[in-house]
Design a protein around this motif. Structure first.
Motif, PDB file in Angstrom:
ATOM      1  N   UNK A 375       0.800  -1.215   0.111  1.00 27.92           N
ATOM      2  CA  UNK A 375      -0.093   0.009   0.204  1.00 27.92           C
ATOM      3  C   UNK A 375       0.819   1.077   0.184  1.00 27.92           C
ATOM      4  N   UNK A 376       1.811   1.272   0.893  1.00 31.38           N
ATOM      5  CA  UNK A 376       2.755   2.432   1.125  1.00 31.38           C
ATOM      6  C   UNK A 376       3.688   2.452  -0.264  1.00 31.38           C
ATOM      7  N   UNK A 377       4.454   1.519  -0.721  1.00 26.94           N
ATOM      8  CA  UNK A 377       5.526   1.718  -1.617  1.00 26.94           C
ATOM      9  C   UNK A 377       4.846   1.611  -3.031  1.00 26.94           C
ATOM     10  N   UNK A 378       3.695   0.557  -3.237  1.00 27.23           N
ATOM     11  CA  UNK A 378       3.393   0.511  -4.742  1.00 27.23           C
ATOM     12  C   UNK A 378       2.056   1.160  -4.922  1.00 27.23           C
ATOM     13  N   UNK A 381      -4.453  -0.266  -3.504  1.00 22.82           N
ATOM     14  CA  UNK A 381      -5.416  -0.387  -2.173  1.00 22.82           C
ATOM     15  C   UNK A 381      -5.154  -1.495  -1.311  1.00 22.82           C
ATOM     16  N   UNK A 382      -5.629  -1.142  -0.002  1.00 21.56           N
ATOM     17  CA  UNK A 382      -5.462  -2.119   0.969  1.00 21.56           C
ATOM     18  C   UNK A 382      -5.917  -3.539   0.452  1.00 21.56           C
ATOM     19  N   UNK A 383      -7.134  -3.701  -0.103  1.00 21.86           N
ATOM     20  CA  UNK A 383      -7.804  -4.893  -0.525  1.00 21.86           C
ATOM     21  C   UNK A 383      -6.928  -5.594  -1.659  1.00 21.86           C
ATOM     22  N   UNK A 384      -6.532  -4.928  -2.581  1.00 20.50           N
ATOM     23  CA  UNK A 384      -5.302  -5.426  -3.664  1.00 20.50           C
ATOM     24  C   UNK A 384      -4.407  -5.806  -2.771  1.00 20.50           C
ATOM     25  N   UNK A 385      -3.782  -5.184  -2.011  1.00 17.23           N
ATOM     26  CA  UNK A 385      -2.347  -5.724  -1.269  1.00 17.23           C
ATOM     27  C   UNK A 385      -2.824  -6.914  -0.542  1.00 17.23           C
ATOM     28  N   UNK A 386      -3.890  -7.112  -0.018  1.00 11.89           N
ATOM     29  CA  UNK A 386      -4.292  -8.133   0.975  1.00 11.89           C
ATOM     30  C   UNK A 386      -4.381  -9.324  -0.033  1.00 11.89           C
ATOM     31  N   UNK A 416      -0.792 -10.676 -11.102  1.00 10.98           N
ATOM     32  CA  UNK A 416      -2.062 -11.216 -11.353  1.00 10.98           C
ATOM     33  C   UNK A 416      -3.254 -10.369 -11.045  1.00 10.98           C
ATOM     34  N   UNK A 417      -2.835  -9.603  -9.715  1.00 10.93           N
ATOM     35  CA  UNK A 417      -3.831  -8.731  -9.182  1.00 10.93           C
ATOM     36  C   UNK A 417      -3.692  -7.119  -9.423  1.00 10.93           C
ATOM     37  N   UNK A 418      -2.450  -6.880  -9.884  1.00 14.36           N
ATOM     38  CA  UNK A 418      -1.997  -5.386  -9.991  1.00 14.36           C
ATOM     39  C   UNK A 418      -2.048  -5.167 -11.629  1.00 14.36           C
ATOM     40  N   UNK A 419      -1.811  -6.325 -12.154  1.00 13.96           N
ATOM     41  CA  UNK A 419      -1.790  -6.035 -13.780  1.00 13.96           C
ATOM     42  C   UNK A 419      -0.474  -5.494 -14.200  1.00 13.96           C
ATOM     43  N   UNK A 420       0.579  -5.491 -13.435  1.00 13.39           N
ATOM     44  CA  UNK A 420       1.958  -4.998 -13.596  1.00 13.39           C
ATOM     45  C   UNK A 420       2.827  -5.643 -12.944  1.00 13.39           C
ATOM     46  N   UNK A 421       4.167  -5.342 -13.083  1.00  7.88           N
ATOM     47  CA  UNK A 421       5.308  -6.013 -12.308  1.00  7.88           C
ATOM     48  C   UNK A 421       5.728  -5.189 -11.210  1.00  7.88           C
ATOM     49  N   UNK A 422       5.807  -5.632  -9.926  1.00  5.24           N
ATOM     50  CA  UNK A 422       6.041  -5.011  -8.653  1.00  5.24           C
ATOM     51  C   UNK A 422       7.631  -4.376  -8.841  1.00  5.24           C
ATOM     52  N   UNK A 423       7.619  -3.033  -8.496  1.00  2.12           N
ATOM     53  CA  UNK A 423       8.941  -2.596  -8.459  1.00  2.12           C
ATOM     54  C   UNK A 423       9.949  -2.894  -7.260  1.00  2.12           C
ATOM     55  N   UNK A 424       9.471  -3.843  -6.399  1.00  2.00           N
ATOM     56  CA  UNK A 424      10.353  -4.406  -5.365  1.00  2.00           C
ATOM     57  C   UNK A 424      11.274  -5.333  -5.593  1.00  2.00           C
ATOM     58  N   UNK A 426      13.934  -8.243  -4.678  1.00  2.00           N
ATOM     59  CA  UNK A 426      14.071  -9.368  -3.969  1.00  2.00           C
ATOM     60  C   UNK A 426      14.418  -9.086  -2.540  1.00  2.00           C
ATOM     61  N   UNK A 427      15.589  -8.390  -2.389  1.00  2.33           N
ATOM     62  CA  UNK A 427      16.212  -7.728  -1.161  1.00  2.33           C
ATOM     63  C   UNK A 427      15.258  -6.925  -0.505  1.00  2.33           C
ATOM     64  N   UNK A 428      14.456  -6.237  -1.280  1.00  2.00           N
ATOM     65  CA  UNK A 428      13.385  -5.331  -0.497  1.00  2.00           C
ATOM     66  C   UNK A 428      12.124  -6.097   0.032  1.00  2.00           C
ATOM     67  N   UNK A 429      11.857  -7.205  -0.921  1.00  2.00           N
ATOM     68  CA  UNK A 429      10.761  -7.946  -0.377  1.00  2.00           C
ATOM     69  C   UNK A 429      11.245  -8.922   0.795  1.00  2.00           C
ATOM     70  N   UNK A 430      12.645  -9.222   0.957  1.00  2.00           N
ATOM     71  CA  UNK A 430      12.873 -10.043   2.181  1.00  2.00           C
ATOM     72  C   UNK A 430      13.036  -9.263   3.429  1.00  2.00           C
ATOM     73  N   UNK A 431      13.306  -8.002   3.231  1.00  2.00           N
ATOM     74  CA  UNK A 431      13.485  -7.025   4.370  1.00  2.00           C
ATOM     75  C   UNK A 431      12.061  -6.711   4.899  1.00  2.00           C
ATOM     76  N   UNK A 432      11.230  -6.635   3.799  1.00  2.00           N
ATOM     77  CA  UNK A 432       9.573  -5.983   4.141  1.00  2.00           C
ATOM     78  C   UNK A 432       9.281  -7.148   4.945  1.00  2.00           C
TER      79      UNK A 432
END
Length: 495
Positions: A375-378, A381-386, A416-424, A426-432
Motif C-alpha cells: 500500500x505504501x510503496x506500490x 489499495x489495501x484490498x488489492x495488497x491483501x 495477477x492482481x495489479x496487472x503490472x510488475x512490482x517495483x520491489x 528481492x532484497x526489499x521483499x525479504x526486508x519487508x
C-alpha cells in the motif's frame, strides 16, 4: 448426654466459639490491644475517665497482655470470647467498677470492624508491596527483552511478531490498573469505626478524630450506622484482589502454552523444572501449574468472601465478622505466594529464539506487513495488497517455505492482481517480510518498536512510583500512629 441447660451449649462452644477464639489469637490480639490502648488514652484525654483511674487500667492491661501471651489460653467456655476474657482479667485486678470504665462509650460492634480494618489494612499494604515488586521485575525484564522477538498469538494461533518486552508491558499495564483498584479499595479501609459504639455513637464527649489518629486511620467513618453495617470495605478489597489474580492467571496460562514442547517459545530454567519420575526426557515446568492453581484459589477465596455478603441485612451481623474475616485472610496467603513465585519465574525465564524463528517461518506471520508495504510503496489499495499477500502466503505454506523465500510466488501474485510488475526487489521483499522489520516499523504509541516501548516503560515507571508513594504513605501513617499511641499509653503506665 449433652448438657444444654446453660450457655454455651457444648456443640455451639466446639463449632463456633472455640474456633472464633483461636482465630482471634492467631490474627487479632494485637489489634485488640491497640484499640484498648487508644480508647483508654482518649477517655483520659477527654476527661471521661479520670487520669488516675486510667493509670490503673493501663498498668493492668500491660500485665494482662504479658500474662495471656505467656499462658496461651485455650477456650474453655467460661467467657464468651477473647474480649470478655480480657475484661474478666481486668476485674480480677481492679474490681468491676474500675475495670468496667474501659468499655465506656464503645461496643464490640465498633471494636470488631476496627479490628478487621486494622488486619486488612496491614495485609493490603504488604500485598501491594509484593505486587509493586512484581511491577519492578516486569519493567526490568521488559527493558532487557525489548528487542527479543516472539510469536504473538490470537485465538490460539500464530498471528504476528512482537517482542517479549512488548508482551510483558501489556501484562504490566493491567497489573498497574489492578493496583489502582487496590489503591481505591485501600482508601475504603482508611476510615475508623471507633466511636460509633453499638449503632448511634454515644452521649459521652468522645473524640473520634483522636481515636482515628491513634489507630492509624486518616479520619473517622462519618455515619455511625454505616460504621457497623457497611461492609463495602470488605467487598471492595476482595473484589479488587480477585481481579488482580484473575488477570495474572491469564498471563500464567500463556506461560504454560509457550513452554509446551510443540511451541517451545518460553525456556524455563532447570531451577524451576521437575523431571518425570518415569520419563527422564520430560522437563515439567510445574511451578507454572502451581501459579495457575494458586491464582485460581485466590480468586475463589475472594469470591467466597464477597458472596457471603450477598443478600445479608444492612446491619451489624456475624456474616461479615469473625470467621468470615479469618477465612478471607487465606486469600492474602495464597496471593502472596503467587506474586513471589511469578516474579521469580519472569526473572529466570527466557525466550528460545531458535524456536521463535522456526515458528515464525512456519506460520507466515509477517504477511500483514507485506500488504502494508505494498500500500505504501506500490500505491495499491489495501484490498488489492491483501489479496496479493494472501496468495503469496498460500504458495509458501504449500511449499513449506519461509515467507522470505517467496519472492517468485509474490511476483506472480502481484502481476495477477495489479496487472503490472512490482517495483520491489528481492532484497526489499525479504526486508519487508522480516520479523525484525515488522517490529521496528511499528513505532506508534503502544507499539513494539524499541522507541515506542521505551516511551511506554517511562510512563509505567511513573505510575509505579506514584503507587509506591501512596502505599508508603499508609505504612508511614500506621507507623506514626504506633509511635504516638505508644507514647501516650506509656505515659499512663509510667506516671
Amino acid at each position: 448426654m449433652i448438657d444444654s441447660s446453660s450457655f454455651p451449649h457444648p456443640v455451639y462452644k466446639d463449632t463456633v466459639l472455640a474456633p472464633l477464639f483461636e482465630g482471634v489469637k492467631a490474627h487479632h490480639v494485637t489489634s485488640i490491644t491497640q484499640i484498648n490502648q487508644a480508647h483508654l488514652v482518649m477517655l483520659c484525654e477527654t476527661g471521661i475517665v479520670p487520669v488516675e483511674t486510667g493509670k490503673q487500667i493501663a498498668k493492668a492491661l500491660v500485665e494482662i497482655e504479658k500474662d495471656l501471651a505467656d499462658a496461651e489460653p485455650e477456650y474453655t467456655g467460661e467467657y464468651e470470647d477473647y474480649f470478655f476474657l480480657v475484661e474478666a482479667e481486668l476485674k480480677k485486678r481492679l474490681g468491676p467498677d474500675i475495670a468496667g470504665m474501659l468499655h465506656t462509650a464503645r461496643s464490640r460492634n465498633d471494636m470488631d470492624h476496627t479490628v478487621f480494618k486494622l488486619a486488612l489494612a496491614k495485609r493490603c499494604d504488604t500485598l501491594t508491596q509484593q505486587a509493586l515488586h512484581l511491577c519492578d521485575v516486569l519493567i526490568k525484564k521488559a527493558e532487557i527483552e525489548k528487542e527479543t522477538l516472539i510469536v504473538a498469538y490470537t485465538h490460539g494461533q500464530p498471528a504476528q511478531p512482537s517482542t517479549f518486552g512488548h508482551y510483558l508491558s501489556a501484562a504490566l499495564e493491567v497489573l498497574l490498573r489492578d493496583l489502582e483498584r487496590m489503591k481505591l479499595a485501600r482508601a475504603g479501609i482508611d476510615h475508623c469505626p471507633m466511636g460509633a459504639a453499638a449503632i448511634t455513637t454515644s452521649g459521652f464527649p468522645i473524640n473520634r478524630e483522636r481515636m482515628a489518629e491513634l489507630l492509624g486511620f486518616s479520619e473517622p467513618l462519618l455515619n455511625s450506622y454505616g460504621c457497623i453495617a457497611s461492609v463495602d470495605y470488605v467487598t471492595g478489597l476482595y473484589s479488587a484482589m480477585k481481579l488482580m489474580f484473575l488477570h495474572l492467571g491469564r498471563v500464567i496460562q500463556d506461560m504454560q502454552f509457550w513452554s509446551a514442547f510443540e511451541v517451545g517459545q518460553l525456556y524455563v530454567p532447570n531451577s524451576l523444572v521437575q523431571i518425570s519420575s518415569i520419563m527422564p526426557q520430560k522437563r515439567n515446568p510445574v511451578p507454572i501449574e502451581h501459579l495457575r492453581h494458586l491464582a485460581s484459589i485466590t480468586v475463589g477465596r475472594c469470591d467466597a468472601i464477597v458472596g457471603t455478603m450477598h443478600n445479608t441485612p444492612f446491619t451489624d451481623m456475624n456474616d461479615s465478622e469473625g470467621e468470615v474475616q479469618q477465612a478471607g485472610y487465606a486469600a492474602f496467603e495464597s496471593g502472596s505466594r503467587v506474586l513471589d513465585l511469578f516474579a521469580a519465574l519472569i526473572s529466570a525465564s527466557s525466550i528460545n529464539e531458535e524456536r521463535v524463528a522456526k515458528n515464525t517461518d512456519a506460520s507466515c506471520i509477517t504477511i500483514t506487513e507485506l500488504a502494508d508495504t505494498l500500500v505504501r510503496e506500490e500505491g495499491l489499495s489495501f484490498r488489492q495488497a491483501h489479496e496479493i499477500a494472501a496468495d503469496t502466503a498460500k504458495a509458501v505454506i504449500a511449499e513449506q517455505q519461509p515467507l522470505r523465500d517467496g519472492f517468485d510466488p509474490f511476483g506472480k501474485a502481484f502481476e495477477a492482481h495489479a496487472q503490472r510488475v512490482s517495483s520491489m526487489s528481492e532484497d526489499q521483499f525479504m526486508h519487508a517480510v522480516s520479523a525484525e522489520n515488522f517490529v521496528a516499523i511499528r513505532t506508534r504509541p503502544g507499539g513494539p518498536a524499541p522507541s515506542a516501548l521505551d516511551a511506554a516503560l517511562a510512563t509505567y515507571k511513573q505510575a509505579a512510583t506514584a503507587l509506591r508513594a501512596s502505599n508508603k504513605s499508609y505504612v508511614d501513617q500506621s507507623a506514626q500512629a504506633t509511635k504516638v499511641r505508644s507514647a501516650a499509653f506509656a505515659k499512663l503506665v509510667q506516671e
